[in-house]
Design an enzyme around this catalytic site. Structure first.
Site, short mmCIF file in Angstrom:
data_model
loop_
_atom_site.label_atom_id
_atom_site.label_comp_id
_atom_site.label_asym_id
_atom_site.label_seq_id
_atom_site.Cartn_x
_atom_site.Cartn_y
_atom_site.Cartn_z
N GLN A 11 -10.78 2.64 -2.86
CA GLN A 11 -11.62 1.67 -2.82
C GLN A 11 -11.88 0.93 -1.38
O GLN A 11 -10.91 0.93 -0.42
CB GLN A 11 -10.90 0.64 -3.67
CG GLN A 11 -11.98 -0.68 -4.06
CD GLN A 11 -11.32 -1.38 -5.27
OE1 GLN A 11 -10.40 -0.57 -5.83
NE2 GLN A 11 -11.79 -2.40 -5.45
N SER A 91 -4.66 6.07 -2.91
CA SER A 91 -5.03 5.07 -3.65
C SER A 91 -5.70 5.76 -5.02
O SER A 91 -5.43 6.79 -5.43
CB SER A 91 -5.52 3.74 -3.37
OG SER A 91 -5.10 3.02 -4.15
N LEU A 92 -6.84 5.05 -5.28
CA LEU A 92 -7.70 5.45 -6.24
C LEU A 92 -8.22 6.99 -6.10
O LEU A 92 -8.31 7.84 -6.96
CB LEU A 92 -9.01 4.62 -6.12
CG LEU A 92 -10.30 5.43 -6.60
CD1 LEU A 92 -10.26 5.45 -8.27
CD2 LEU A 92 -11.53 4.69 -6.09
N ARG A 116 -8.38 1.09 -15.25
CA ARG A 116 -7.48 0.78 -14.07
C ARG A 116 -8.09 -0.33 -13.23
O ARG A 116 -7.18 -1.31 -12.80
CB ARG A 116 -7.05 1.87 -13.00
CG ARG A 116 -6.20 1.73 -12.01
CD ARG A 116 -6.03 3.04 -11.10
NE ARG A 116 -5.05 2.93 -10.20
CZ ARG A 116 -5.62 2.85 -8.76
NH1 ARG A 116 -6.71 2.66 -8.54
NH2 ARG A 116 -4.62 2.71 -7.74
N HIS A 200 -1.18 -2.88 -4.71
CA HIS A 200 0.01 -2.21 -4.00
C HIS A 200 1.07 -2.88 -3.66
O HIS A 200 1.66 -2.61 -2.86
CB HIS A 200 -0.46 -0.98 -3.09
CG HIS A 200 -1.40 0.11 -3.41
ND1 HIS A 200 -0.84 1.01 -4.21
CD2 HIS A 200 -2.69 0.16 -3.24
CE1 HIS A 200 -2.08 1.74 -4.45
NE2 HIS A 200 -3.14 1.18 -3.99
N GLN A 249 2.50 3.83 -8.58
CA GLN A 249 1.47 3.88 -7.48
C GLN A 249 0.84 2.31 -7.56
O GLN A 249 0.54 1.50 -6.58
CB GLN A 249 0.45 4.92 -7.64
CG GLN A 249 -0.41 5.03 -6.54
CD GLN A 249 -1.87 5.21 -6.96
OE1 GLN A 249 -2.57 4.26 -7.47
NE2 GLN A 249 -2.32 6.34 -6.43
#
Length: 313
Positions: A11, A91-92, A116, A200, A249
């Site tokens: 992102q 991440s994503l 999500r 996070h 995560q």
């Protein structure tokens, strides 16, 4: 045969117009975009091509948009007979990596990251959490400052991107106070990020609990190639372990620097960023300046990479 690693952006790399050139050039890309629109129940394609930017940037839209764009491009690469030896995502982007490794189907992944994104938006009151990039301090130096921040001023390490670039995440008040302390501790700069939540960090724990229920309903397969996980920076292939790490995560730091260092140790010929933007390509160069890199995001950059890949060594 060249040995390559694919990495997928997260992102922040979204941009109005993303994917349109590939959509117009490759029927398989158009088909996948159309399937995603049907699976989601709204035209993500129109949002990607026309905006508005504010709507595309919303987490629940940005995440499936970035994943769809990257997955469609990697499908074209596979049709050209190009496959990675290993993969990872920021991440994503880890979900895109799992699609590339055969652990998730494209449409399962698109729907999963849409959910999500919604859960991440809902996990903490809008405007009450934030993130900041810290330049010029080590992980240990930052942790020494953050250990005093808790409760209403909770702040955690969020992204360990490359030497001298680490992102922190937490309550708005906590990040503001920590930013001052980190500057006093010798940070070259502390830059607030334009994000909608404390991603996070421990403040995402409630989202991870809800997300775990959705993951249980998704059929995750064993990965066909190693996927280097954000949480551990280590390769994973077993479905059960993949599911566990995806839950963790959400509230754990992204250890992208360590992933890139692991790729370098694996002696790959190139690290290829598949998808919108060049953020990860920049991080690779800060970890290993001489590493061969490519960014594949449109027909021209795709062809340049294919030409290199297929040329005689």
């Amino acid at each position: 045969m060249k040995r390559i690693a694919w990495v997928f952006p997260g992102q922040g790399s979204q941009e109005v117009g993303m994917g349109q050139a590939m959509y117009e050039a490759y029927p398989s890309v158009k088909q996948m975009f159309d399937e995603a629109d049907e699976a989601l129940g709204y035209s993500l394609t129109t949002l990607m091509f026309e905006g508005p930017s504010e709507e595309l940037t919303r987490t629940e839209n940005a995440q499936p948009a970035l994943l769809l764009n990257s997955v469609a491009i990697q499908q074209v690469l596979q049709q050209e007979g190009i496959a990675p030896a290993m993969t990872a995502g920021h991440s994503l982007g880890e979900y895109t990596a799992l699609v590339a490794a055969g652990a998730l189907t494209p449409m399962e992944a698109v729907q999963l990251v849409h959910v999500r994104g919604k859960l991440m938006e809902e996990a903490y009151p809008t405007g009450k959490g934030t993130m900041a990039a810290v330049l010029g301090l080590s992980e240990e130096e930052i942790e020494e400052v953050l250990r005093f921040f808790d409760g209403d001023t909770a702040v955690d390490l969020a992204n360990i991107n490359c030497p001298g670039q680490i992102v922190i995440s937490g309550t708005k008040e906590g990040v503001e106070q920590a930013s001052e302390k980190l500057s006093e501790a010798g940070a070259k700069r502390v830059l607030p990020l334009n994000v909608s939540g404390p991603f996070h960090s421990r403040l995402m724990k409630s989202a991870s609990d809800d997300f775990a229920n959705h993951l249980e309903e998704t059929r995750i397969h064993d990965a066909e190639i190693p996927v280097f996980a954000n949480v551990t920076a280590a390769p994973v292939t077993e479905a059960e372990e993949i599911e566990k790490l995806l839950v963790e995560q959400l509230y754990s730091p992204v250890r992208f620097q360590q992933i890139l260092e692991a790729f370098v140790e694996e002696d790959v010929d190139a690290i290829v960023e598949v998808g919108q933007g060049k953020v990860l390509t920049g991080l690779v160069r800060k970890v290993k300046r001489r590493m061969k890199t490519f960014n594949v995001q449109d027909p021209d950059s795709l062809q340049a990479f294919i030409d290199w890949y297929k040329e005689e060594s």
